[in-house]
Design a protein around this motif. Sequence first.
Motif, PDB file in Angstrom:
ATOM      1  N   SER A  19       9.342  10.727   4.810  1.00  0.00           N
ATOM      2  CA  SER A  19       9.818  10.062   3.595  1.00  0.00           C
ATOM      3  C   SER A  19      11.137   9.338   3.853  1.00  0.00           C
ATOM      4  O   SER A  19      11.353   8.222   3.371  1.00  0.00           O
ATOM      5  N   ILE A 150       1.400  10.314   2.639  1.00  0.00           N
ATOM      6  CA  ILE A 150       1.632  10.163   1.206  1.00  0.00           C
ATOM      7  C   ILE A 150       3.104  10.373   0.878  1.00  0.00           C
ATOM      8  O   ILE A 150       3.682   9.659   0.040  1.00  0.00           O
ATOM      9  N   VAL A 153       5.039   7.193   1.588  1.00  0.00           N
ATOM     10  CA  VAL A 153       4.896   6.220   0.503  1.00  0.00           C
ATOM     11  C   VAL A 153       5.724   6.651  -0.696  1.00  0.00           C
ATOM     12  O   VAL A 153       6.373   5.823  -1.358  1.00  0.00           O
ATOM     13  N   PHE A 154       5.736   7.959  -0.979  1.00  0.00           N
ATOM     14  CA  PHE A 154       6.543   8.470  -2.081  1.00  0.00           C
ATOM     15  C   PHE A 154       8.023   8.165  -1.854  1.00  0.00           C
ATOM     16  O   PHE A 154       8.741   7.774  -2.782  1.00  0.00           O
ATOM     17  N   HIS A 274       3.833   0.056  -4.246  1.00  0.00           N
ATOM     18  CA  HIS A 274       3.656   1.262  -3.450  1.00  0.00           C
ATOM     19  C   HIS A 274       3.182   2.439  -4.299  1.00  0.00           C
ATOM     20  O   HIS A 274       2.512   3.348  -3.789  1.00  0.00           O
ATOM     21  N   SER A 275       3.502   2.427  -5.598  1.00  0.00           N
ATOM     22  CA  SER A 275       2.933   3.436  -6.485  1.00  0.00           C
ATOM     23  C   SER A 275       1.419   3.278  -6.546  1.00  0.00           C
ATOM     24  O   SER A 275       0.672   4.266  -6.520  1.00  0.00           O
ATOM     25  N   LEU A 278      -0.085   4.634  -3.416  1.00  0.00           N
ATOM     26  CA  LEU A 278      -0.108   6.098  -3.469  1.00  0.00           C
ATOM     27  C   LEU A 278      -1.283   6.596  -4.301  1.00  0.00           C
ATOM     28  O   LEU A 278      -2.004   7.515  -3.902  1.00  0.00           O
ATOM     29  N   GLY A 341      -4.360   0.912  -0.963  1.00  0.00           N
ATOM     30  CA  GLY A 341      -4.362   2.332  -0.641  1.00  0.00           C
ATOM     31  C   GLY A 341      -5.762   2.873  -0.401  1.00  0.00           C
ATOM     32  O   GLY A 341      -5.985   3.644   0.538  1.00  0.00           O
TER      33      GLY A 341
END
Length: 441
Positions: A19, A150, A153-154, A274-275, A278, A341
Amino acid sequence: MSAKLLGWPGIIRLGLVQSAIGAMVMLVTSLLNRVMVVEYALPAALPAGLVAWHYAVQLSRPAWGHGSDQGRRRTPWILFGMALLALGALVAVDSLPAIAAGGVFGYVLAIIGFSMIGAGVGAAGTSLLALLASQVAPARRAAAASITWIMMVFGIVVTANVAGALIDPFSLPRLAMVASGVALAAFVLSWLALLGIEQPRAAMPAEESSDAPAISFGAALREMLAETDARQFTIFVFLSMLAYSMQDMILEPFAGLLFNFTPGQSTQLSGTQHSGVLFGMILVGVLGSAFGGGTPASLRRWIIGGCLGSALALLGLAMAAQVGASWPLKANIMLLGFANGVFAVAAIGAMMGLAGARGPARAGIRMGVWGAAQAVAFGSGGLIGAVGVDLGRALTGDTPNAFLVVFASEAGLFVIAAWLALGVTRTRTPIDISMQQEAIA
């Protein structure tokens, strides 16, 4: 005796490091790109070229991995890479006033900064994946790779939204303060996450030491070119990832130039995208179509659906260039991220299955070749998109049409990729779970 294996808490801690990597990369590839093009009126090809260069520097990944192998401990290499990445991001930000003042020094400083960024990502990312490979049980490796991806991306989403909120009203000192805060927080988070997590490697198990066949990249490439499925899949990976990355360097300038978004608003728009990515990843992962139990037929459907959905979203952006402010831009960007995604996770699932088709002795090499195709596509995609916009604006003086042509071209590439996926993902070999981590690495 092998080292003690990591449980789920340890895997999540390594995901925090991933992250942090994503957060710092977002800072320089998204926010800094927007500032260069809109606030400083620099050609879009400049930040795109710098990002392409940072991908080229990442070809040093094998050297970093070998170094962490020889050192017998990977934590120092990860922390060194994170420090190099953080310093490189700050150098890149500091190059802006020098570039604006004219002369060569600013450009040299920017190249140095992005070189440090590429080397830092290579050192930290490669050693982190190697640590996962050595201290995560084979049955958990696919889930571990999924979790860390993941979480990356978060980290991008959170940083994009927080940095976007803090940077307005824009000023260079404010940008420097936000960048310094992100870099410091990312490094400290990585350091805390890694504390005591790596167990001493007294002796490497025999099955780990025999996985890598002695074959050069050139020999592996020739071997793959002799196989129709592998050759076509290499083309599919390149074209799809080229389409995937072409909008990276122009999306925020698009929002600023045609929709009058502020730097903070356009950075938050990147967070929206990006949300969506995800959500797409989680959907495919939860339904079990990409990891573990995904059949070739189900993977093929998700890949084709993701590619066609991405093409549809890009055609929407092409229309947005003509319609203007009344277009639902945020919803369009969310759809693009969601489709991206879905496609990306399903494509990696198919890649894992094909990697195991010739047995474990060739899985790592085959993934290395496909990884090289992906890196070339990522490195050139953003540059091609940015140069396309610059050329369109220079030749026609029409900014909306310049963006329309580039977005429509991306959509066309995704349609071609979907067509290729009809054939290249038809494999009778089930996904080899034991190869999934090597596929991600």
